[in-house]
Design a protein around this motif. Structure first.
Motif, PDB file in Angstrom:
ATOM      1  N   ALA A 177      -6.435   5.207   2.266  1.00  0.00           N
ATOM      2  CA  ALA A 177      -5.794   5.068   1.699  1.00  0.00           C
ATOM      3  C   ALA A 177      -6.120   5.892  -0.287  1.00  0.00           C
ATOM      4  O   ALA A 177      -7.410   5.427  -0.011  1.00  0.00           O
ATOM      5  CB  ALA A 177      -5.291   3.880   0.359  1.00  0.00           C
ATOM      6  N   LYS A 186       1.035  -1.059  -0.057  1.00  0.00           N
ATOM      7  CA  LYS A 186      -0.407   0.364  -0.534  1.00  0.00           C
ATOM      8  C   LYS A 186       1.238   1.494   0.121  1.00  0.00           C
ATOM      9  O   LYS A 186       0.355   1.817  -0.740  1.00  0.00           O
ATOM     10  CB  LYS A 186      -0.765   0.031   1.502  1.00  0.00           C
ATOM     11  N   GLU A 187       2.169   0.670   0.769  1.00  0.00           N
ATOM     12  CA  GLU A 187       2.894   2.370   0.764  1.00  0.00           C
ATOM     13  C   GLU A 187       3.554   2.494  -0.610  1.00  0.00           C
ATOM     14  O   GLU A 187       3.054   3.956  -1.173  1.00  0.00           O
ATOM     15  CB  GLU A 187       4.482   2.154   1.616  1.00  0.00           C
ATOM     16  N   SER A 196      -7.432   5.961  -4.248  1.00  0.00           N
ATOM     17  CA  SER A 196      -6.616   5.689  -5.476  1.00  0.00           C
ATOM     18  C   SER A 196      -7.962   6.002  -6.143  1.00  0.00           C
ATOM     19  O   SER A 196      -8.197   6.847  -6.502  1.00  0.00           O
ATOM     20  CB  SER A 196      -7.443   4.314  -5.055  1.00  0.00           C
ATOM     21  N   TYR A 198       0.003  -6.306  -6.467  1.00  0.00           N
ATOM     22  CA  TYR A 198       0.205  -5.759  -4.893  1.00  0.00           C
ATOM     23  C   TYR A 198      -0.593  -6.837  -4.151  1.00  0.00           C
ATOM     24  O   TYR A 198      -1.268  -7.676  -4.618  1.00  0.00           O
ATOM     25  CB  TYR A 198      -0.930  -4.958  -6.087  1.00  0.00           C
ATOM     26  N   SER A 246     -11.079  -4.008  -3.694  1.00  0.00           N
ATOM     27  CA  SER A 246     -11.102  -3.477  -2.590  1.00  0.00           C
ATOM     28  C   SER A 246     -11.164  -1.629  -3.211  1.00  0.00           C
ATOM     29  O   SER A 246     -11.294  -2.127  -4.879  1.00  0.00           O
ATOM     30  CB  SER A 246      -9.711  -3.700  -2.196  1.00  0.00           C
ATOM     31  N   SER A 266     -10.516   4.775   0.726  1.00  0.00           N
ATOM     32  CA  SER A 266     -11.160   3.248   0.866  1.00  0.00           C
ATOM     33  C   SER A 266     -11.309   4.036   2.138  1.00  0.00           C
ATOM     34  O   SER A 266     -11.209   4.743   3.490  1.00  0.00           O
ATOM     35  CB  SER A 266      -9.482   2.628   1.307  1.00  0.00           C
ATOM     36  N   GLN A 269       0.386   4.477  -2.878  1.00  0.00           N
ATOM     37  CA  GLN A 269       0.491   5.520  -2.908  1.00  0.00           C
ATOM     38  C   GLN A 269       1.426   6.405  -2.852  1.00  0.00           C
ATOM     39  O   GLN A 269       1.293   8.141  -3.572  1.00  0.00           O
ATOM     40  CB  GLN A 269      -0.105   6.156  -0.525  1.00  0.00           C
ATOM     41  N   ASP A 315      -8.096   0.209  -3.825  1.00  0.00           N
ATOM     42  CA  ASP A 315      -7.916   0.136  -5.058  1.00  0.00           C
ATOM     43  C   ASP A 315      -7.559  -0.735  -6.159  1.00  0.00           C
ATOM     44  O   ASP A 315      -6.818  -0.094  -7.320  1.00  0.00           O
ATOM     45  CB  ASP A 315      -6.496   0.332  -3.678  1.00  0.00           C
TER      46      ASP A 315
END
Length: 834
Positions: A498, A469-470, A500, A700, A639, A490, A473, A641
């Motif tokens: 986060a 995830k980092e 997206s 991912y 999700s 999210s 971003q 993202d």
């Protein structure tokens, strides 16, 4: 490898004798190859790989191709090819011409009907390439591949091997071999009549590039019913209003169009029409334009025409000079012969001898159609100089005359991705529209017929590091604004919310895939009345996504959204006769219990589709027994993202989902090591999104655990399945032991028949860590009973308590006391206060 004397046959270089032998079996070859579908995704992946090589001057392919081109053209030609072969360009072409990125799939144009349509290949497609445009031949074959055809390309024996090498690289970039088996390249002279006949005789379509003689010859060789696609020579021109003709900037731009490519392109201007019938005005304009053309031409060195071309230029120019004595013409020409403007009082369209030779003629706008329509078969581009009203009105007049393309002056040779060619879409000319009308009852839950035949052919996952995830971003900081249309946050159930980002095309593609999944899950857009009760606002995606999904299904829907006023929501459900609910399990559970009497009395809720969380087996029993719900199924697995990742069919139980392979490639990796697990073993779910233009999410780690489910599903679908086994965050380390939230829930459900929500809270404590189990007071037993069940069924907790490492307590609380994420309303399964 010397390709200059070879042909390419299904990935193999062969000599003349072998090519001739194989040519005799072309009809049988087509029958074998065309039985195996070619997914467009395979073509897109291979083209993208070749595009990257063509964009890299250090690559072996770039060096090989550059050596076959004139030094001053190599960079431009290879850049043109690289741009045309990018995934983004080809996906845009597919959307424009065939309606979407997977046009070959038999899906339902109207989800309320069990009618399936797709674009199918026309079959054996022969391409007869021109000798004057290096990029045309390979790109024509790529178009044929996108349509799924078996492609046979005929090039001249005197041509370079550029097309052959590009197409060989394309086949090599596809590990499935499906592309290579659909490409044959033969290099021979058109004088070899027997080869031309063997090539065109079995063809289902012939795409021929060239003049009238080439088109006529192809038509004579084609069998009855064979589609001849003509990409012949065309004539283009400019049309200026009086106001536009007075602007020097406009004339400079027009002169630049005349000088580009020495008018060799079909879109180059050969004539300039002026909106007038005044001869003196015409001659005066021609003189002014000659001055501007001289200035622009002097800044661009003109290559010398060949002897035949120079002879034609001289003949036309001298004839025009003779007609000056009759008052019909006036000639303006450079002393060095580098350009010429031929003013002619007669408005009939004439082809110019090119090489910076341009006619200037009068054509009042009221006479446009009558004057130009006799040449309609040859017209292509008209550049219009005028104001907005002029462009609108004159465009219609040009189209009525036969023009297929209108541009601004100065950009006649420019194009855009997905632009029609000579008034048609190439991919449609290389395809057939096919349909299946199926019996309704048996097919209501079948979104795509292809899923019933064979497992999808998927490209391998990329060989790149895992992405978290980092990393996603961080990458947003450099995202091209062209790919940033739609922003979502999210819910933050696994940490900080986060961001997206999607393009509109990405979003549409994902919503259509999720809509197909909802059909498989048993949602019936022709009959069901859906209430969207997902949370909205705060840039959260669930509500708007399901609004879009239901919209694409042409479903009846009530976009109510989750809210604290349960009475208002229940009133809307009853008043609008909603029978299908969409929402988070935790919110739906609250709603149904808060308004239990009214909703039981209504008795109309038949289906529940949930997302974001799961209903336990006991909760499902309550929904069925107490509220009469007949279908309880996941609306989608996804999700924020990555978007939708999977769907349930009518035969999927528990947390089993089919993978949305149209969008993603799934890997299941060992929980500790970055290696694939054995079939059926649990592991980390790693997704590569293949349908994102900007935000590339490759390998991912989504944070979920799962395992592959082998075999064909009972629903008949061959699409791969996975069973979700929770999230990494469902396992918390407390008192030195790892405690699985799902195991605690299962213990309470199986031992105590508890069917409320469960929340674990972990705090540091004074001398030992504290684990608190929170239960819904409406369904919870005595706390002591709960404590005994947990320590009996969850040995990790029992050991930590016995060893004095953990303090265990139980709280029975009101439903409103559970902690939830503010955006999505999801239950926070584990609250870590340490």
């Amino acid at each position: 490898m010397i390709t200059s004397v070879l042909h390419l046959w299904q990935g193999e270089f062969v000599d003349d004798a072998e090519a001739g032998r194989r040519l005799a079996g072309l009809l049988e070859l087509a029958g074998r190859v065309l039985t195996r579908p070619l997914p467009t995704d395979v073509v897109l992946g291979a083209c993208a790989a070749v595009s990257r090589d063509l964009d890299d001057p250090a690559s072996a392919l770039y060096g090989r191709l550059a050596g076959q081109l004139p030094a001053d053209e190599a960079a431009d030609v290879l850049a043109e090819l690289a741009t045309a072969l990018t995934r983004e360009a080809l996906e845009r072409k597919l959307r424009r011409e065939l309606g979407g990125p997977r046009p070959e799939r038999l899906t339902r144009p109207d989800a309320r009907e069990t009618v399936y349509e797709a674009w199918a290949p026309v079959g054996l497609l022969v391409h007869i390439a021109p000798g004057n445009a290096a990029a045309v031949a390979p790109l024509s074959v790529v178009e044929g591949l996108l349509a799924g055809n078996l492609n046979v390309l005929k090039t001249s024996s005197s041509d370079s091997a550029l097309a052959l090498d590009v197409l060989a690289a394309l086949g090599a970039a596809d590990p499935s071999g499906l592309i290579a088996e659909r490409i044959v390249v033969l290099r021979f002279s058109s004088a070899r009549r027997e080869w031309l006949q063997a090539l065109c005789g079995p063809a289902d379509a012939i795409a021929v590039w060239g003049g009238e003689d080439a088109v006529r010859a192809a038509g004579e060789l084609a069998q009855p019913g064979c589609r001849v696609v003509e990409w012949g020579h065309r004539i283009s021109f400019a049309y200026l209003t009086r106001q536009a003709a007075s602007a020097d900037g406009m004339l400079d731009a027009l002169a630049a169009d005349v000088c580009r490519l020495e008018q060799q392109a079909c879109s180059s201007p050969q004539v300039v029409y002026l909106d007038t019938d005044d001869t003196e005005e015409l001659f005066a304009f021609a003189g002014r334009f000659a001055e501007r053309l001289a200035k622009v031409s002097d800044a661009r060195q003109a290559p010398l025409p060949g002897p035949a071309e120079q002879a034609e230029i001289t003949t036309v120019q001298q004839l025009a000079r003779l007609e000056q004595h009759l008052g019909l013409t006036r000639v303006f020409a450079a002393e060095d012969g580098s350009w010429r403007v031929l003013a002619d009082t007669r408005c009939a369209l004439d082809a110019s001898p090119l090489h910076r030779s341009v006619w200037v003629k009068p054509l009042p706008r009221h006479a446009i159609t009558a004057t130009l329509r006799p040449m309609r078969r040859y017209l292509q581009t008209a550049a219009i100089g005028g104001d907005r009203a002029d462009v609108a009105a004159l465009s219609r007049a040009m189209f009525a005359a036969g023009v297929t393309r209108v541009t601004p002056v100065g950009s006649m040779l420019e194009s855009y991705e997905g632009e029609p060619h000579d008034g048609v879409y190439a991919l449609q000319r290389y395809s057939r529209r096919v349909s299946v009308r199926a019996a309704g009852a048996d097919f209501r839950t079948v979104p795509c017929l292809d899923d019933l035949t064979a497992p999808p052919v998927l490209p391998p996952a990329p060989d790149t590091p895992l992405l978290g995830k980092e990393g996603v971003q961080r990458a947003l900081a450099t995202l091209d604004p062209r790919h940033a249309h739609l922003y979502f946050h999210s819910g933050g159930s696994t940490g900080t919310p986060a961001l997206s980002v999607f393009t509109c095309d990405d979003y549409d593609n994902q919503m259509r895939a999720a809509a197909d999944g909802l059909l498989a899950a048993g949602f019936d857009p022709a009959r069901d009345r859906a209430a969207n009760l997902f949370y909205s606002g705060g840039m959260y995606g669930s509500f708007i996504s399901f609004f879009s999904i239901l919209e694409r299904l042409n479903a009846t829907q009530f976009p109510i959204a989750a809210g604290p006023d349960h009475a208002m929501v229940a009133e809307a459900l009853v008043g609008h006769r909603a029978d299908t609910l969409f929402g988070m399990p935790s919110y739906l559970w609250q709603l149904l219990h808060a308004e239990a009497d009214r909703l039981r009395a209504y008795g109309g809720i038949r289906k529940v589709f949930y997302g974001g969380e799961h209903f336990t087996a006991e909760q499902r029993r309550v929904l069925t027994d107490d509220f009469g719900v007949e279908v309880i199924r996941s609306a989608a697995y996804g999700s924020t993202d990555l978007g939708p990742l999977g769907y349930q069919c009518v035969s999927c139980d528990g947390s089993v989902h089919h993978v949305l392979t149209d969008l993603h490639t799934l890997e299941i990796l060992d929980p500790i090591e970055d290696r694939p697990v054995a079939p059926g073993e649990p592991g980390r779910l790693v997704f590569t999104s293949r349908a994102r233009a900007g935000q590339r999410l490759e390998r991912y780690e989504i944070g979920d655990l799962g395992r592959a489910v082998d075999g064909t599903c009972a629903c008949g679908s061959t699409v791969p399945r996975l069973e979700l086994l929770g999230r990494y965050g469902d396992v918390v380390r407390v008192g030195t032991y790892f405690v699985n939230y799902r195991r605690v829930v299962r213990a309470l459900e199986e031992r105590l028949a508890y069917h409320g929500e469960v929340q674990l809270s972990v705090a540091p404590g004074t001398d030992r860590e504290e684990l608190t189990v929170r239960l819904d007071e409406q369904y919870a037993p005595d706390p002591g009973v709960t404590r005994t069940a947990v320590t009996t069924e969850v040995p990790e907790v029992a050991s930590a308590v016995e060893e004095g490492l953990l303090s265990l307590s139980v709280q029975n609380v009101r439903r409103e006391a559970f902690e939830r994420t503010p955006t999505s309303g999801k239950l926070r399964t584990v609250v870590d206060l340490r």
